[in-house]
Motif scaffolding. Structure first.
Motif, mmCIF file in Angstrom:
data_model
loop_
_atom_site.group_PDB
_atom_site.id
_atom_site.type_symbol
_atom_site.label_atom_id
_atom_site.label_comp_id
_atom_site.label_asym_id
_atom_site.label_seq_id
_atom_site.Cartn_x
_atom_site.Cartn_y
_atom_site.Cartn_z
ATOM 1 N N ARG A 168 -0.869 10.821 69.880
ATOM 2 C CA ARG A 168 -0.865 9.512 69.130
ATOM 3 C C ARG A 168 -0.175 8.338 69.979
ATOM 4 O O ARG A 168 -0.658 7.333 69.911
ATOM 5 C CB ARG A 168 -0.244 9.698 67.729
ATOM 6 C CG ARG A 168 -1.305 10.346 66.894
ATOM 7 C CD ARG A 168 -2.368 9.351 66.409
ATOM 8 N NE ARG A 168 -3.297 9.862 65.388
ATOM 9 C CZ ARG A 168 -3.286 9.512 64.246
ATOM 10 N NH1 ARG A 168 -2.770 8.471 63.793
ATOM 11 N NH2 ARG A 168 -4.029 10.001 63.325
ATOM 12 N N LYS A 169 0.779 8.781 70.717
ATOM 13 C CA LYS A 169 1.889 7.917 71.416
ATOM 14 C C LYS A 169 1.549 7.904 72.926
ATOM 15 O O LYS A 169 2.171 6.963 73.419
ATOM 16 C CB LYS A 169 3.426 8.175 70.892
ATOM 17 C CG LYS A 169 3.481 7.999 69.404
ATOM 18 C CD LYS A 169 3.365 6.628 69.064
ATOM 19 C CE LYS A 169 3.843 6.468 67.461
ATOM 20 N NZ LYS A 169 3.747 4.932 67.236
ATOM 21 N N ASP A 235 9.956 5.895 65.954
ATOM 22 C CA ASP A 235 8.439 5.789 66.340
ATOM 23 C C ASP A 235 7.825 7.012 65.658
ATOM 24 O O ASP A 235 6.692 6.764 65.314
ATOM 25 C CB ASP A 235 8.302 6.083 67.890
ATOM 26 C CG ASP A 235 8.872 5.132 68.861
ATOM 27 O OD1 ASP A 235 8.101 3.983 68.981
ATOM 28 O OD2 ASP A 235 9.951 5.250 69.329
ATOM 29 N N LYS A 273 9.449 1.597 62.690
ATOM 30 C CA LYS A 273 8.222 0.703 63.457
ATOM 31 C C LYS A 273 7.029 0.657 62.650
ATOM 32 O O LYS A 273 6.669 1.798 61.930
ATOM 33 C CB LYS A 273 8.141 1.213 64.914
ATOM 34 C CG LYS A 273 9.174 1.140 65.944
ATOM 35 C CD LYS A 273 8.873 1.339 67.130
ATOM 36 C CE LYS A 273 10.045 1.068 68.069
ATOM 37 N NZ LYS A 273 9.822 1.736 69.513
ATOM 38 N N PRO A 274 6.370 -0.423 62.816
ATOM 39 C CA PRO A 274 5.063 -0.621 62.034
ATOM 40 C C PRO A 274 4.140 0.435 62.259
ATOM 41 O O PRO A 274 3.266 0.649 61.478
ATOM 42 C CB PRO A 274 4.728 -2.192 62.394
ATOM 43 C CG PRO A 274 6.070 -2.845 62.632
ATOM 44 C CD PRO A 274 6.796 -1.390 63.261
ATOM 45 N N ASP A 275 4.269 1.006 63.389
ATOM 46 C CA ASP A 275 3.165 1.942 63.978
ATOM 47 C C ASP A 275 3.814 3.303 63.885
ATOM 48 O O ASP A 275 3.035 4.204 64.577
ATOM 49 C CB ASP A 275 2.627 1.653 65.215
ATOM 50 C CG ASP A 275 3.619 1.476 66.345
ATOM 51 O OD1 ASP A 275 4.971 1.537 66.164
ATOM 52 O OD2 ASP A 275 3.264 1.691 67.569
ATOM 53 N N ALA A 276 4.848 3.512 63.204
ATOM 54 C CA ALA A 276 5.311 4.880 63.293
ATOM 55 C C ALA A 276 4.435 5.627 62.547
ATOM 56 O O ALA A 276 3.859 5.394 61.512
ATOM 57 C CB ALA A 276 6.793 4.884 62.381
ATOM 58 N N ILE A 277 4.678 7.124 62.998
ATOM 59 C CA ILE A 277 3.589 8.004 62.492
ATOM 60 C C ILE A 277 4.551 8.761 61.730
ATOM 61 O O ILE A 277 5.713 9.192 62.008
ATOM 62 C CB ILE A 277 2.923 8.826 63.413
ATOM 63 C CG1 ILE A 277 3.655 9.589 64.589
ATOM 64 C CG2 ILE A 277 1.837 8.073 64.287
ATOM 65 C CD1 ILE A 277 2.977 10.511 65.469
ATOM 66 N N ALA A 299 -3.595 5.777 57.763
ATOM 67 C CA ALA A 299 -3.065 5.088 59.014
ATOM 68 C C ALA A 299 -1.699 5.522 59.485
ATOM 69 O O ALA A 299 -1.340 5.235 60.697
ATOM 70 C CB ALA A 299 -2.825 3.588 58.454
ATOM 71 N N ARG A 300 -0.977 6.459 58.543
ATOM 72 C CA ARG A 300 0.337 6.789 59.216
ATOM 73 C C ARG A 300 0.602 8.256 59.334
ATOM 74 O O ARG A 300 1.295 8.617 60.286
ATOM 75 C CB ARG A 300 1.516 6.008 58.209
ATOM 76 C CG ARG A 300 1.415 4.625 57.882
ATOM 77 C CD ARG A 300 1.628 3.860 59.183
ATOM 78 N NE ARG A 300 2.922 3.814 59.720
ATOM 79 C CZ ARG A 300 3.883 2.975 59.102
ATOM 80 N NH1 ARG A 300 3.605 2.170 58.095
ATOM 81 N NH2 ARG A 300 5.110 3.080 59.543
#
Length: 329
Positions: A168-169, A235, A273-277, A299-300
Protein backbone atom coordinates in the motif's frame (compact mmCIF):
# COMPACT_ATOMS: atom_id res chain seq x y z
CA UNK A 1 3.54 -7.33 -18.93
CA UNK A 2 6.35 -7.58 -16.39
CA UNK A 3 3.89 -8.56 -13.64
CA UNK A 4 2.44 -11.25 -15.86
CA UNK A 5 5.88 -12.71 -16.54
CA UNK A 6 6.63 -12.67 -12.82
CA UNK A 7 3.40 -14.47 -12.02
CA UNK A 8 4.17 -17.26 -14.45
CA UNK A 9 7.83 -17.67 -13.55
CA UNK A 10 9.16 -20.09 -10.91
CA UNK A 11 9.77 -18.66 -7.42
CA UNK A 12 12.84 -16.42 -7.44
CA UNK A 13 16.01 -17.61 -5.76
CA UNK A 14 17.13 -15.63 -2.76
CA UNK A 15 19.53 -12.78 -3.23
CA UNK A 16 21.45 -13.01 0.05
CA UNK A 17 24.83 -13.29 -1.67
CA UNK A 18 26.69 -16.60 -1.82
CA UNK A 19 25.29 -17.79 1.53
CA UNK A 20 21.86 -19.48 1.21
CA UNK A 21 18.99 -18.48 3.45
CA UNK A 22 20.41 -19.77 6.72
CA UNK A 23 17.50 -20.68 8.95
CA UNK A 24 15.97 -24.13 9.35
CA UNK A 25 13.00 -22.82 11.37
CA UNK A 26 10.97 -19.63 11.69
CA UNK A 27 10.53 -19.13 15.42
CA UNK A 28 10.71 -15.34 15.81
CA UNK A 29 11.25 -12.07 14.02
CA UNK A 30 13.68 -10.85 16.67
CA UNK A 31 17.18 -11.48 15.36
CA UNK A 32 16.25 -11.62 11.67
CA UNK A 33 18.42 -9.21 9.70
CA UNK A 34 16.95 -6.80 7.10
CA UNK A 35 18.10 -8.76 4.00
CA UNK A 36 16.31 -11.91 5.16
CA UNK A 37 13.11 -10.03 6.02
CA UNK A 38 13.25 -8.28 2.66
CA UNK A 39 13.72 -11.57 0.81
CA UNK A 40 10.80 -13.17 2.63
CA UNK A 41 8.63 -10.23 1.63
CA UNK A 42 9.84 -10.35 -1.99
CA UNK A 43 8.97 -14.02 -2.31
CA UNK A 44 5.63 -13.48 -0.57
CA UNK A 45 4.83 -10.64 -2.96
CA UNK A 46 5.57 -13.03 -5.82
CA UNK A 47 3.08 -15.53 -4.38
CA UNK A 48 0.49 -12.80 -3.87
CA UNK A 49 0.68 -12.09 -7.61
CA UNK A 50 0.46 -15.78 -8.44
CA UNK A 51 -2.54 -16.29 -6.16
CA UNK A 52 -4.44 -13.45 -7.79
CA UNK A 53 -3.73 -14.88 -11.25
CA UNK A 54 -4.32 -18.51 -10.31
CA UNK A 55 -0.89 -19.60 -11.55
CA UNK A 56 0.59 -21.10 -8.39
CA UNK A 57 3.01 -24.03 -8.80
CA UNK A 58 0.94 -26.73 -7.16
CA UNK A 59 3.66 -29.40 -7.12
CA UNK A 60 6.44 -27.41 -5.43
CA UNK A 61 6.00 -29.26 -2.11
CA UNK A 62 4.86 -32.56 -3.61
CA UNK A 63 5.85 -35.38 -1.25
CA UNK A 64 6.25 -33.04 1.74
CA UNK A 65 4.09 -33.49 4.84
CA UNK A 66 2.85 -30.43 6.72
CA UNK A 67 1.30 -30.88 10.16
CA UNK A 68 -0.69 -28.08 11.79
CA UNK A 69 -0.37 -28.60 15.55
CA UNK A 70 -2.54 -26.02 17.29
CA UNK A 71 -2.83 -26.10 21.08
CA UNK A 72 -4.85 -22.87 20.91
CA UNK A 73 -7.81 -22.13 18.66
CA UNK A 74 -7.13 -20.03 15.59
CA UNK A 75 -9.35 -20.55 12.60
CA UNK A 76 -7.71 -17.76 10.60
CA UNK A 77 -4.06 -18.77 11.03
CA UNK A 78 -4.58 -22.53 10.79
CA UNK A 79 -6.75 -22.25 7.69
CA UNK A 80 -4.22 -19.89 6.12
CA UNK A 81 -1.36 -22.37 6.62
CA UNK A 82 -3.55 -25.20 5.35
CA UNK A 83 -4.44 -23.27 2.20
CA UNK A 84 -0.80 -22.21 1.69
CA UNK A 85 0.37 -25.82 1.92
CA UNK A 86 -2.31 -27.10 -0.44
CA UNK A 87 -1.52 -24.44 -3.04
CA UNK A 88 2.08 -25.69 -3.05
CA UNK A 89 1.11 -29.36 -3.22
CA UNK A 90 1.99 -30.52 0.32
CA UNK A 91 0.17 -33.29 2.17
CA UNK A 92 -1.67 -31.57 5.05
CA UNK A 93 -2.57 -33.04 8.44
CA UNK A 94 -4.48 -30.95 10.98
CA UNK A 95 -3.97 -32.39 14.48
CA UNK A 96 -6.82 -31.70 16.86
CA UNK A 97 -5.24 -31.33 20.29
CA UNK A 98 -8.61 -31.65 22.04
CA UNK A 99 -8.92 -35.25 20.78
CA UNK A 100 -5.23 -36.19 20.70
CA UNK A 101 -2.97 -37.89 23.21
CA UNK A 102 -1.86 -34.44 24.38
CA UNK A 103 -5.26 -34.00 25.95
CA UNK A 104 -4.74 -37.34 27.71
CA UNK A 105 -1.58 -36.21 29.45
CA UNK A 106 1.12 -36.72 26.81
CA UNK A 107 4.02 -34.31 27.29
CA UNK A 108 5.26 -31.94 24.60
CA UNK A 109 8.48 -33.96 24.30
CA UNK A 110 6.52 -37.20 23.84
CA UNK A 111 4.55 -35.45 21.11
CA UNK A 112 7.83 -34.42 19.51
CA UNK A 113 9.05 -38.02 19.51
CA UNK A 114 5.79 -39.15 17.88
CA UNK A 115 6.01 -36.50 15.18
CA UNK A 116 9.61 -37.43 14.50
CA UNK A 117 8.64 -41.06 14.03
CA UNK A 118 6.06 -39.93 11.45
CA UNK A 119 8.87 -38.23 9.48
CA UNK A 120 7.10 -34.90 9.31
CA UNK A 121 8.74 -32.30 7.05
CA UNK A 122 7.07 -29.07 8.15
CA UNK A 123 5.49 -28.46 11.54
CA UNK A 124 3.33 -25.41 12.27
CA UNK A 125 2.85 -24.91 16.01
CA UNK A 126 0.62 -22.62 18.03
CA UNK A 127 0.91 -22.95 21.80
CA UNK A 128 -0.20 -21.02 24.86
CA UNK A 129 3.25 -21.16 26.45
CA UNK A 130 6.04 -18.91 25.23
CA UNK A 131 8.96 -20.95 23.92
CA UNK A 132 7.03 -24.14 23.15
CA UNK A 133 7.77 -24.04 19.38
CA UNK A 134 11.46 -23.40 20.11
CA UNK A 135 11.53 -26.46 22.38
CA UNK A 136 9.94 -28.61 19.67
CA UNK A 137 12.45 -27.29 17.16
CA UNK A 138 15.25 -28.74 19.29
CA UNK A 139 13.64 -32.17 19.36
CA UNK A 140 12.27 -32.77 15.86
CA UNK A 141 13.87 -33.13 12.44
CA UNK A 142 11.08 -31.13 10.80
CA UNK A 143 11.25 -27.44 10.04
CA UNK A 144 9.21 -25.70 12.75
CA UNK A 145 7.15 -22.57 12.16
CA UNK A 146 5.91 -20.60 15.14
CA UNK A 147 2.24 -19.75 14.60
CA UNK A 148 2.05 -17.89 17.93
CA UNK A 149 3.45 -18.83 21.33
CA UNK A 150 2.05 -17.31 24.50
CA UNK A 151 2.82 -13.61 24.64
CA UNK A 152 6.17 -14.09 22.88
CA UNK A 153 5.88 -13.80 19.06
CA UNK A 154 3.78 -14.45 15.98
CA UNK A 155 6.31 -14.04 13.15
CA UNK A 156 4.17 -14.79 10.10
CA UNK A 157 1.58 -12.25 11.26
CA UNK A 158 4.26 -9.54 11.36
CA UNK A 159 5.44 -10.56 7.90
CA UNK A 160 1.96 -10.41 6.41
CA UNK A 161 1.37 -7.04 8.08
CA UNK A 162 4.64 -5.75 6.64
CA UNK A 163 3.76 -7.06 3.19
CA UNK A 164 0.35 -5.36 3.36
CA UNK A 165 1.95 -2.05 4.39
CA UNK A 166 4.63 -2.28 1.72
CA UNK A 167 2.11 -2.99 -1.04
CA UNK A 168 0.00 0.00 0.00
CA UNK A 169 2.77 2.46 0.90
CA UNK A 170 5.60 1.23 -1.31
CA UNK A 171 8.05 0.96 1.58
CA UNK A 172 8.53 0.37 5.30
CA UNK A 173 11.49 2.63 5.92
CA UNK A 174 10.56 6.04 7.32
CA UNK A 175 6.88 5.26 7.93
CA UNK A 176 5.25 6.05 11.27
CA UNK A 177 3.26 3.08 12.57
CA UNK A 178 1.00 3.38 15.63
CA UNK A 179 0.23 0.06 17.35
CA UNK A 180 -2.74 0.63 19.64
CA UNK A 181 -4.56 -1.19 22.42
CA UNK A 182 -3.58 -4.27 24.40
CA UNK A 183 0.14 -4.26 23.65
CA UNK A 184 0.96 -6.00 26.94
CA UNK A 185 -0.54 -9.35 25.96
CA UNK A 186 0.05 -9.15 22.20
CA UNK A 187 2.58 -11.42 20.51
CA UNK A 188 1.51 -9.74 17.27
CA UNK A 189 2.68 -6.38 18.63
CA UNK A 190 6.05 -7.80 19.68
CA UNK A 191 6.76 -9.35 16.31
CA UNK A 192 5.66 -6.20 14.51
CA UNK A 193 7.82 -4.00 16.72
CA UNK A 194 10.91 -6.11 15.99
CA UNK A 195 10.23 -6.19 12.26
CA UNK A 196 9.33 -2.54 11.80
CA UNK A 197 12.27 -1.23 13.81
CA UNK A 198 14.62 -3.57 11.95
CA UNK A 199 13.32 -2.15 8.67
CA UNK A 200 13.80 1.44 9.92
CA UNK A 201 10.18 2.40 10.50
CA UNK A 202 9.16 4.63 13.39
CA UNK A 203 6.99 2.76 15.89
CA UNK A 204 4.62 4.15 18.49
CA UNK A 205 2.66 2.06 20.96
CA UNK A 206 -0.55 3.56 22.28
CA UNK A 207 -2.66 2.40 25.19
CA UNK A 208 -3.45 2.80 28.88
CA UNK A 209 -0.47 2.32 31.22
CA UNK A 210 -1.94 -1.00 32.41
CA UNK A 211 -1.69 -2.44 28.87
CA UNK A 212 1.81 -1.22 28.00
CA UNK A 213 4.68 -3.66 28.75
CA UNK A 214 7.18 -2.51 31.34
CA UNK A 215 10.08 -3.09 28.95
CA UNK A 216 8.58 -0.80 26.27
CA UNK A 217 11.16 1.89 26.85
CA UNK A 218 13.96 -0.55 26.02
CA UNK A 219 12.40 -1.66 22.74
CA UNK A 220 13.11 1.59 20.92
CA UNK A 221 9.45 2.58 20.52
CA UNK A 222 7.62 5.74 21.50
CA UNK A 223 5.01 5.27 24.22
CA UNK A 224 1.76 7.25 24.20
CA UNK A 225 -1.15 7.05 26.61
CA UNK A 226 -3.67 8.96 24.50
CA UNK A 227 -4.83 8.43 20.94
CA UNK A 228 -4.45 12.04 19.83
CA UNK A 229 -0.70 12.22 20.34
CA UNK A 230 -0.20 8.57 19.39
CA UNK A 231 -1.97 8.82 16.05
CA UNK A 232 -0.89 12.32 15.07
CA UNK A 233 0.77 12.13 11.64
CA UNK A 234 0.74 8.31 11.57
CA UNK A 235 0.95 6.50 8.22
CA UNK A 236 -0.40 3.24 9.62
CA UNK A 237 -2.80 2.63 12.51
CA UNK A 238 -2.70 -0.96 13.75
CA UNK A 239 -5.38 -1.89 16.29
CA UNK A 240 -5.06 -4.87 18.62
CA UNK A 241 -7.66 -7.12 20.18
CA UNK A 242 -8.37 -6.67 23.88
CA UNK A 243 -7.23 -10.10 25.14
CA UNK A 244 -9.41 -10.56 28.19
CA UNK A 245 -8.53 -14.27 28.37
CA UNK A 246 -4.93 -13.37 29.24
CA UNK A 247 -5.78 -10.66 31.75
CA UNK A 248 -5.67 -11.06 35.52
CA UNK A 249 -7.38 -8.32 37.48
CA UNK A 250 -9.05 -5.15 36.29
CA UNK A 251 -6.59 -3.81 33.71
CA UNK A 252 -9.39 -1.86 31.99
CA UNK A 253 -12.52 -0.50 33.69
CA UNK A 254 -14.99 -1.70 31.05
CA UNK A 255 -15.25 -2.32 27.31
CA UNK A 256 -17.31 0.84 26.94
CA UNK A 257 -14.72 2.98 28.71
CA UNK A 258 -11.92 1.38 26.73
CA UNK A 259 -13.63 2.21 23.45
CA UNK A 260 -14.29 5.77 24.57
CA UNK A 261 -10.59 6.49 25.12
CA UNK A 262 -8.73 3.95 22.96
CA UNK A 263 -11.18 2.51 20.43
CA UNK A 264 -10.60 3.64 16.86
CA UNK A 265 -13.43 5.65 15.36
CA UNK A 266 -13.54 8.29 12.63
CA UNK A 267 -12.84 11.12 15.07
CA UNK A 268 -9.64 9.52 16.39
CA UNK A 269 -8.54 8.36 12.94
CA UNK A 270 -8.65 12.01 11.84
CA UNK A 271 -5.50 12.61 13.94
CA UNK A 272 -3.53 10.37 11.57
CA UNK A 273 -2.50 11.31 8.03
CA UNK A 274 -5.37 11.61 5.55
CA UNK A 275 -4.07 8.58 3.65
CA UNK A 276 -3.30 6.48 6.73
CA UNK A 277 -4.32 2.84 6.49
CA UNK A 278 -6.09 0.90 9.24
CA UNK A 279 -5.04 -2.63 10.21
CA UNK A 280 -6.21 -5.31 12.65
CA UNK A 281 -4.82 -8.87 13.02
CA UNK A 282 -8.24 -10.25 13.94
CA UNK A 283 -10.46 -11.44 15.30
CA UNK A 284 -11.99 -8.01 15.85
CA UNK A 285 -14.06 -6.91 18.81
CA UNK A 286 -16.24 -4.36 17.06
CA UNK A 287 -17.23 -1.53 19.32
CA UNK A 288 -14.38 -2.34 21.73
CA UNK A 289 -11.12 -1.62 19.91
CA UNK A 290 -12.51 -0.54 16.54
CA UNK A 291 -15.70 0.95 15.16
CA UNK A 292 -17.43 -0.98 12.38
CA UNK A 293 -17.55 2.08 10.13
CA UNK A 294 -13.75 2.31 10.26
CA UNK A 295 -13.12 -1.44 10.00
CA UNK A 296 -15.31 -1.66 6.89
CA UNK A 297 -14.16 1.56 5.22
CA UNK A 298 -12.82 0.45 1.80
CA UNK A 299 -10.75 3.62 1.46
CA UNK A 300 -8.82 3.19 4.70
CA UNK A 301 -9.13 -0.37 5.99
CA UNK A 302 -6.75 -3.07 4.70
CA UNK A 303 -7.98 -5.76 7.09
CA UNK A 304 -9.24 -7.97 4.27
CA UNK A 305 -5.97 -7.56 2.40
CA UNK A 306 -4.09 -8.70 5.51
CA UNK A 307 -5.94 -12.02 5.35
CA UNK A 308 -5.08 -12.38 1.66
CA UNK A 309 -1.41 -11.57 2.27
CA UNK A 310 -1.33 -14.12 5.08
CA UNK A 311 -1.68 -16.97 2.58
CA UNK A 312 1.08 -15.54 0.38
CA UNK A 313 3.47 -15.04 3.30
CA UNK A 314 2.90 -18.55 4.58
CA UNK A 315 3.48 -19.97 1.11
CA UNK A 316 6.81 -18.12 1.01
CA UNK A 317 7.82 -19.44 4.44
CA UNK A 318 6.90 -23.03 3.55
CA UNK A 319 8.79 -22.71 0.26
CA UNK A 320 11.97 -21.36 1.89
CA UNK A 321 12.07 -23.84 4.73
CA UNK A 322 11.42 -26.70 2.34
CA UNK A 323 14.42 -25.57 0.26
CA UNK A 324 16.58 -25.80 3.38
CA UNK A 325 15.28 -29.30 4.07
CA UNK A 326 16.46 -30.31 0.58
CA UNK A 327 19.88 -28.76 1.16
CA UNK A 328 20.30 -30.49 4.51
CA UNK A 329 19.01 -33.89 3.35
Amino acid sequence: MQAARLAESPPPRLRCGPVPYPFRHLLAIEGLEPPYIAELLELADHYALQNRRGTTQRDLLKGRTLINLFFEDSTRTRTSFELAGKRLGADIVNMSVSTSSVNKGETLLDTAATLNAMRTDLLVVRHGQSGAPALLAQKVDAAVINAGDGTHEHPTQALLDALTIRRRKGRLEGLTVAICGDVLHSRVARSNIHLLLTMNARVRIVGPPTLIPSEAGRLGVEVHHDMKSGLEGADVVMMLRLQKERMTGGLVPSAREFFRFFGLDAAKLAYAKPDAIVMHPGPMNRGVEIDSAVADDPARSVIGEQVEMGVAVRMAVLDLLSRNLRRNA
